[in-house]
Scaffold this active site. Structure first.
Site, short mmCIF file in Angstrom:
data_model
loop_
_atom_site.label_atom_id
_atom_site.label_comp_id
_atom_site.label_asym_id
_atom_site.label_seq_id
_atom_site.Cartn_x
_atom_site.Cartn_y
_atom_site.Cartn_z
N SER A 28 0.84 -1.21 0.00
CA SER A 28 0.00 0.00 0.00
C SER A 28 0.87 1.26 0.00
O SER A 28 1.74 1.40 0.85
CB SER A 28 -0.89 0.03 1.24
OG SER A 28 -1.45 -1.22 1.49
N HIS A 59 -9.90 1.89 -6.43
CA HIS A 59 -8.60 1.37 -6.01
C HIS A 59 -8.22 0.15 -6.83
O HIS A 59 -7.66 -0.81 -6.30
CB HIS A 59 -8.63 1.00 -4.52
CG HIS A 59 -8.04 2.07 -3.67
ND1 HIS A 59 -6.72 2.09 -3.29
CD2 HIS A 59 -8.59 3.19 -3.15
CE1 HIS A 59 -6.49 3.16 -2.57
NE2 HIS A 59 -7.61 3.85 -2.47
N GLU A 84 -9.60 -7.40 3.78
CA GLU A 84 -10.65 -6.94 2.87
C GLU A 84 -11.77 -7.98 2.73
O GLU A 84 -12.82 -7.69 2.17
CB GLU A 84 -10.06 -6.63 1.50
CG GLU A 84 -9.12 -5.43 1.51
CD GLU A 84 -8.42 -5.22 0.18
OE1 GLU A 84 -8.99 -4.56 -0.70
OE2 GLU A 84 -7.29 -5.74 0.02
N SER A 210 0.04 -8.20 5.79
CA SER A 210 0.16 -8.84 4.46
C SER A 210 1.38 -9.75 4.41
O SER A 210 1.87 -10.21 5.44
CB SER A 210 0.28 -7.75 3.39
OG SER A 210 1.52 -7.06 3.52
N ASN A 233 5.28 3.68 10.88
CA ASN A 233 4.93 4.20 12.22
C ASN A 233 5.65 3.35 13.26
O ASN A 233 6.08 2.24 12.97
CB ASN A 233 3.41 4.15 12.44
CG ASN A 233 2.86 2.74 12.27
OD1 ASN A 233 2.84 2.20 11.17
ND2 ASN A 233 2.46 2.14 13.36
N1 HPA Z 1 0.29 -2.45 12.57
C1 HPA Z 1 -0.20 -3.28 11.62
N2 HPA Z 1 -0.08 -3.01 10.33
C2 HPA Z 1 0.55 -1.88 9.96
C3 HPA Z 1 1.06 -0.98 10.91
C4 HPA Z 1 0.92 -1.29 12.28
O1 HPA Z 1 1.35 -0.55 13.19
N3 HPA Z 1 1.62 0.05 10.21
C5 HPA Z 1 1.46 -0.23 8.89
N4 HPA Z 1 0.80 -1.40 8.73
#
Ligand code: HPA
Length: 271
Positions: A28, A59, A84, A210, A233
Protein backbone atom coordinates in the site's frame (compact mmCIF):
# COMPACT_ATOMS: atom_id res chain seq x y z
CA UNK A 1 -8.65 -23.96 -8.36
CA UNK A 2 -5.56 -25.19 -10.24
CA UNK A 3 -7.53 -25.09 -13.52
CA UNK A 4 -8.39 -21.44 -12.82
CA UNK A 5 -4.74 -20.60 -12.12
CA UNK A 6 -3.72 -22.30 -15.40
CA UNK A 7 -6.43 -20.46 -17.35
CA UNK A 8 -5.34 -17.07 -15.99
CA UNK A 9 -1.67 -17.77 -16.72
CA UNK A 10 -2.56 -18.90 -20.26
CA UNK A 11 -4.62 -15.73 -20.85
CA UNK A 12 -1.68 -13.56 -19.79
CA UNK A 13 0.82 -15.57 -21.86
CA UNK A 14 -1.39 -15.29 -24.95
CA UNK A 15 -1.90 -11.55 -24.48
CA UNK A 16 1.71 -10.64 -23.69
CA UNK A 17 4.00 -13.32 -25.20
CA UNK A 18 6.15 -12.44 -22.21
CA UNK A 19 8.02 -14.69 -19.76
CA UNK A 20 8.78 -12.92 -16.48
CA UNK A 21 11.46 -14.43 -14.25
CA UNK A 22 10.82 -12.00 -11.39
CA UNK A 23 7.52 -11.28 -9.62
CA UNK A 24 7.05 -8.09 -7.62
CA UNK A 25 4.24 -7.38 -5.14
CA UNK A 26 4.08 -3.78 -4.00
CA UNK A 27 2.52 -2.74 -0.71
CA UNK A 28 0.00 0.00 0.00
CA UNK A 29 1.35 3.39 -1.03
CA UNK A 30 4.55 1.80 -2.32
CA UNK A 31 3.64 1.56 -6.02
CA UNK A 32 6.29 4.12 -7.05
CA UNK A 33 8.73 1.40 -8.10
CA UNK A 34 6.56 0.98 -11.18
CA UNK A 35 8.01 4.26 -12.52
CA UNK A 36 11.37 2.48 -12.79
CA UNK A 37 9.90 -0.29 -14.97
CA UNK A 38 10.11 -0.16 -18.76
CA UNK A 39 6.45 -1.15 -19.14
CA UNK A 40 5.39 -3.47 -21.99
CA UNK A 41 1.85 -4.44 -20.95
CA UNK A 42 -0.56 -3.26 -18.24
CA UNK A 43 -3.80 -4.88 -17.08
CA UNK A 44 -6.33 -3.59 -14.58
CA UNK A 45 -7.06 -6.45 -12.20
CA UNK A 46 -10.66 -6.29 -13.42
CA UNK A 47 -9.41 -7.31 -16.91
CA UNK A 48 -7.61 -10.41 -15.64
CA UNK A 49 -9.83 -13.51 -15.64
CA UNK A 50 -10.28 -15.14 -12.20
CA UNK A 51 -8.47 -12.35 -10.36
CA UNK A 52 -10.35 -11.41 -7.19
CA UNK A 53 -12.82 -8.57 -7.70
CA UNK A 54 -11.62 -5.40 -5.95
CA UNK A 55 -13.68 -4.44 -2.91
CA UNK A 56 -12.45 -0.85 -2.83
CA UNK A 57 -13.91 1.53 -5.40
CA UNK A 58 -11.36 3.58 -7.30
CA UNK A 59 -8.60 1.37 -6.01
CA UNK A 60 -8.29 -0.94 -8.96
CA UNK A 61 -4.85 -2.51 -8.88
CA UNK A 62 -2.65 -3.07 -11.90
CA UNK A 63 -0.67 -6.01 -13.22
CA UNK A 64 2.37 -4.74 -15.09
CA UNK A 65 4.73 -6.61 -17.43
CA UNK A 66 8.04 -5.02 -18.32
CA UNK A 67 11.78 -4.72 -17.82
CA UNK A 68 13.51 -3.76 -14.58
CA UNK A 69 17.25 -4.05 -14.00
CA UNK A 70 17.49 -5.78 -17.39
CA UNK A 71 15.15 -8.61 -16.33
CA UNK A 72 11.63 -9.53 -17.37
CA UNK A 73 9.33 -8.77 -14.45
CA UNK A 74 5.65 -8.95 -13.63
CA UNK A 75 4.59 -6.48 -10.94
CA UNK A 76 1.43 -6.14 -8.89
CA UNK A 77 0.66 -2.54 -8.03
CA UNK A 78 -1.61 -3.21 -5.08
CA UNK A 79 -2.31 -6.56 -3.46
CA UNK A 80 -5.30 -8.42 -2.06
CA UNK A 81 -5.46 -8.22 1.73
CA UNK A 82 -7.04 -10.77 4.02
CA UNK A 83 -8.71 -7.94 5.98
CA UNK A 84 -10.65 -6.94 2.87
CA UNK A 85 -12.53 -10.23 3.19
CA UNK A 86 -10.84 -12.35 0.52
CA UNK A 87 -10.31 -16.01 1.37
CA UNK A 88 -6.63 -16.99 1.58
CA UNK A 89 -6.91 -18.79 -1.80
CA UNK A 90 -7.80 -15.45 -3.41
CA UNK A 91 -5.21 -13.42 -1.48
CA UNK A 92 -2.52 -15.74 -2.86
CA UNK A 93 -4.01 -16.49 -6.30
CA UNK A 94 -1.73 -14.07 -8.21
CA UNK A 95 1.39 -15.64 -6.67
CA UNK A 96 0.44 -19.01 -8.15
CA UNK A 97 -0.26 -17.38 -11.51
CA UNK A 98 3.25 -15.87 -11.33
CA UNK A 99 4.65 -19.37 -10.82
CA UNK A 100 2.96 -20.66 -13.97
CA UNK A 101 4.18 -17.62 -15.92
CA UNK A 102 7.76 -18.67 -15.16
CA UNK A 103 8.64 -16.54 -12.14
CA UNK A 104 11.59 -17.87 -10.11
CA UNK A 105 11.97 -15.11 -7.50
CA UNK A 106 9.33 -12.99 -5.77
CA UNK A 107 10.04 -9.54 -4.35
CA UNK A 108 7.55 -8.14 -1.84
CA UNK A 109 7.16 -4.81 -0.08
CA UNK A 110 4.84 -3.69 2.67
CA UNK A 111 4.14 -0.86 5.08
CA UNK A 112 4.67 -1.97 8.66
CA UNK A 113 4.69 -0.75 12.23
CA UNK A 114 8.06 -0.83 13.96
CA UNK A 115 8.26 -2.91 17.12
CA UNK A 116 12.02 -2.93 17.60
CA UNK A 117 12.89 0.08 19.81
CA UNK A 118 15.91 0.84 17.62
CA UNK A 119 13.72 1.48 14.55
CA UNK A 120 12.78 4.92 13.26
CA UNK A 121 9.95 6.02 11.00
CA UNK A 122 11.08 5.76 7.38
CA UNK A 123 13.51 2.90 8.00
CA UNK A 124 13.68 0.03 5.54
CA UNK A 125 13.65 -3.38 7.16
CA UNK A 126 15.02 -6.28 5.15
CA UNK A 127 12.81 -9.20 6.17
CA UNK A 128 14.90 -12.13 7.45
CA UNK A 129 12.05 -14.29 8.71
CA UNK A 130 8.36 -14.11 9.54
CA UNK A 131 5.74 -15.24 12.04
CA UNK A 132 2.40 -16.31 10.62
CA UNK A 133 -0.12 -14.76 13.03
CA UNK A 134 -3.04 -15.04 10.60
CA UNK A 135 -5.84 -17.30 11.87
CA UNK A 136 -5.20 -19.74 9.03
CA UNK A 137 -2.55 -20.97 6.65
CA UNK A 138 -3.10 -20.41 2.90
CA UNK A 139 -2.04 -24.02 2.24
CA UNK A 140 -4.81 -25.45 4.43
CA UNK A 141 -7.02 -27.84 2.47
CA UNK A 142 -6.25 -30.33 -0.27
CA UNK A 143 -2.62 -29.94 -1.33
CA UNK A 144 -2.00 -28.68 -4.88
CA UNK A 145 0.47 -31.42 -5.75
CA UNK A 146 1.10 -29.78 -9.14
CA UNK A 147 2.73 -26.86 -7.30
CA UNK A 148 4.44 -28.32 -4.26
CA UNK A 149 4.62 -30.70 -1.35
CA UNK A 150 2.08 -31.19 1.47
CA UNK A 151 4.47 -30.14 4.27
CA UNK A 152 6.76 -27.39 2.96
CA UNK A 153 10.02 -26.78 4.74
CA UNK A 154 10.32 -23.22 6.11
CA UNK A 155 13.80 -23.01 7.62
CA UNK A 156 15.05 -20.56 4.96
CA UNK A 157 11.95 -18.74 3.86
CA UNK A 158 13.70 -15.53 2.83
CA UNK A 159 16.68 -16.26 0.58
CA UNK A 160 19.92 -15.75 2.54
CA UNK A 161 21.99 -14.92 -0.55
CA UNK A 162 19.51 -12.20 -1.61
CA UNK A 163 19.46 -10.79 1.95
CA UNK A 164 23.28 -10.63 1.98
CA UNK A 165 23.39 -8.95 -1.45
CA UNK A 166 20.67 -6.46 -0.45
CA UNK A 167 22.65 -5.45 2.62
CA UNK A 168 25.72 -4.89 0.46
CA UNK A 169 23.74 -2.83 -2.06
CA UNK A 170 22.21 -0.68 0.70
CA UNK A 171 25.64 -0.15 2.25
CA UNK A 172 27.21 0.76 -1.13
CA UNK A 173 24.43 3.30 -1.79
CA UNK A 174 24.63 4.64 1.80
CA UNK A 175 21.01 3.63 2.39
CA UNK A 176 20.17 3.10 6.04
CA UNK A 177 18.57 -0.27 6.64
CA UNK A 178 17.42 -2.55 9.42
CA UNK A 179 16.77 -6.26 9.26
CA UNK A 180 14.43 -8.40 11.27
CA UNK A 181 11.36 -10.53 11.74
CA UNK A 182 7.97 -9.53 10.28
CA UNK A 183 4.81 -10.68 12.02
CA UNK A 184 1.75 -10.86 9.79
CA UNK A 185 -1.64 -10.54 11.48
CA UNK A 186 -5.15 -10.27 10.02
CA UNK A 187 -6.01 -6.66 10.85
CA UNK A 188 -7.78 -4.40 10.03
CA UNK A 189 -7.35 -3.02 13.54
CA UNK A 190 -3.91 -1.79 14.49
CA UNK A 191 -2.48 -3.36 17.61
CA UNK A 192 -3.40 -2.44 21.16
CA UNK A 193 -0.41 -1.61 23.37
CA UNK A 194 -0.76 -5.07 24.92
CA UNK A 195 -0.68 -6.69 21.47
CA UNK A 196 2.39 -4.68 20.47
CA UNK A 197 4.08 -5.90 23.64
CA UNK A 198 3.06 -9.47 22.86
CA UNK A 199 4.45 -9.26 19.29
CA UNK A 200 7.74 -7.95 20.62
CA UNK A 201 7.87 -10.75 23.17
CA UNK A 202 7.20 -13.25 20.39
CA UNK A 203 10.35 -12.06 18.64
CA UNK A 204 9.04 -9.74 15.92
CA UNK A 205 10.64 -6.47 14.80
CA UNK A 206 7.83 -5.16 12.60
CA UNK A 207 4.10 -5.80 12.27
CA UNK A 208 1.79 -5.68 9.26
CA UNK A 209 -1.25 -7.20 7.58
CA UNK A 210 0.16 -8.84 4.46
CA UNK A 211 3.14 -10.63 2.88
CA UNK A 212 3.11 -13.80 5.01
CA UNK A 213 0.36 -15.59 3.00
CA UNK A 214 1.99 -14.73 -0.33
CA UNK A 215 5.42 -15.85 0.86
CA UNK A 216 4.06 -19.18 2.17
CA UNK A 217 2.44 -19.89 -1.19
CA UNK A 218 5.55 -18.79 -3.11
CA UNK A 219 7.79 -21.07 -1.03
CA UNK A 220 5.35 -23.95 -1.43
CA UNK A 221 5.74 -23.56 -5.19
CA UNK A 222 9.54 -23.40 -4.96
CA UNK A 223 10.01 -19.69 -5.67
CA UNK A 224 12.70 -17.71 -3.81
CA UNK A 225 11.51 -14.74 -1.73
CA UNK A 226 12.89 -11.36 -0.77
CA UNK A 227 10.97 -8.76 1.22
CA UNK A 228 11.30 -5.24 2.55
CA UNK A 229 9.10 -3.51 5.13
CA UNK A 230 8.86 0.26 5.12
CA UNK A 231 8.45 1.32 8.74
CA UNK A 232 5.61 3.85 8.50
CA UNK A 233 4.93 4.20 12.22
CA UNK A 234 6.41 3.18 15.51
CA UNK A 235 4.58 0.79 17.71
CA UNK A 236 6.34 1.39 20.96
CA UNK A 237 3.50 1.38 23.50
CA UNK A 238 5.56 3.02 26.24
CA UNK A 239 6.22 6.02 24.02
CA UNK A 240 4.32 9.05 25.22
CA UNK A 241 6.10 11.37 22.76
CA UNK A 242 3.92 13.42 20.46
CA UNK A 243 2.61 11.30 17.60
CA UNK A 244 4.37 11.76 14.28
CA UNK A 245 2.43 14.08 11.95
CA UNK A 246 0.86 12.70 8.79
CA UNK A 247 2.99 15.01 6.57
CA UNK A 248 6.12 13.84 8.30
CA UNK A 249 5.16 10.20 7.71
CA UNK A 250 4.39 10.86 4.04
CA UNK A 251 7.70 12.63 3.44
CA UNK A 252 9.65 9.88 5.13
CA UNK A 253 7.70 7.24 3.23
CA UNK A 254 8.61 8.90 -0.07
CA UNK A 255 12.34 8.80 0.69
CA UNK A 256 11.99 5.22 1.95
CA UNK A 257 10.21 4.22 -1.25
CA UNK A 258 12.97 5.70 -3.43
CA UNK A 259 15.57 3.77 -1.43
CA UNK A 260 13.53 0.59 -1.67
CA UNK A 261 13.34 1.03 -5.43
CA UNK A 262 17.16 1.27 -5.61
CA UNK A 263 17.60 -1.91 -3.54
CA UNK A 264 14.99 -3.88 -5.54
CA UNK A 265 16.36 -2.72 -8.91
CA UNK A 266 20.01 -3.41 -8.10
CA UNK A 267 19.13 -6.76 -6.57
CA UNK A 268 17.12 -7.76 -9.64
CA UNK A 269 20.04 -6.68 -11.84
CA UNK A 270 22.29 -9.02 -9.86
CA UNK A 271 20.12 -12.12 -10.42
N1 HPA B 1 0.29 -2.45 12.57
C1 HPA B 1 -0.20 -3.28 11.62
N2 HPA B 1 -0.08 -3.01 10.33
C2 HPA B 1 0.55 -1.88 9.96
C3 HPA B 1 1.06 -0.98 10.91
C4 HPA B 1 0.92 -1.29 12.28
O1 HPA B 1 1.35 -0.55 13.19
N3 HPA B 1 1.62 0.05 10.21
C5 HPA B 1 1.46 -0.23 8.89
N4 HPA B 1 0.80 -1.40 8.73
Amino acid sequence: MFEKIKATAQFLKDKTQFTPEVGIILGSGLGGLVKAIDVKHTFDYSEVPNFPVSTVEGHDGKLIFGLLGGKNVVAMQGRFHYYEGYPMQEVTFPVRVMKLLGVKTVFLSNAAGGLNPAFEVGDLMIICDHINFFPENPLRGKNMDELGTRFPEMSQTYNAELIARAKKIATDYKIKFQSGVYIGSPGPTLETPAEYNMFRLLGADATGMSTVPEVIVARHAGMECFGISVITNLAKPADTDKPTSHEEVQNVAQVAERNMTVVFTELIKSL
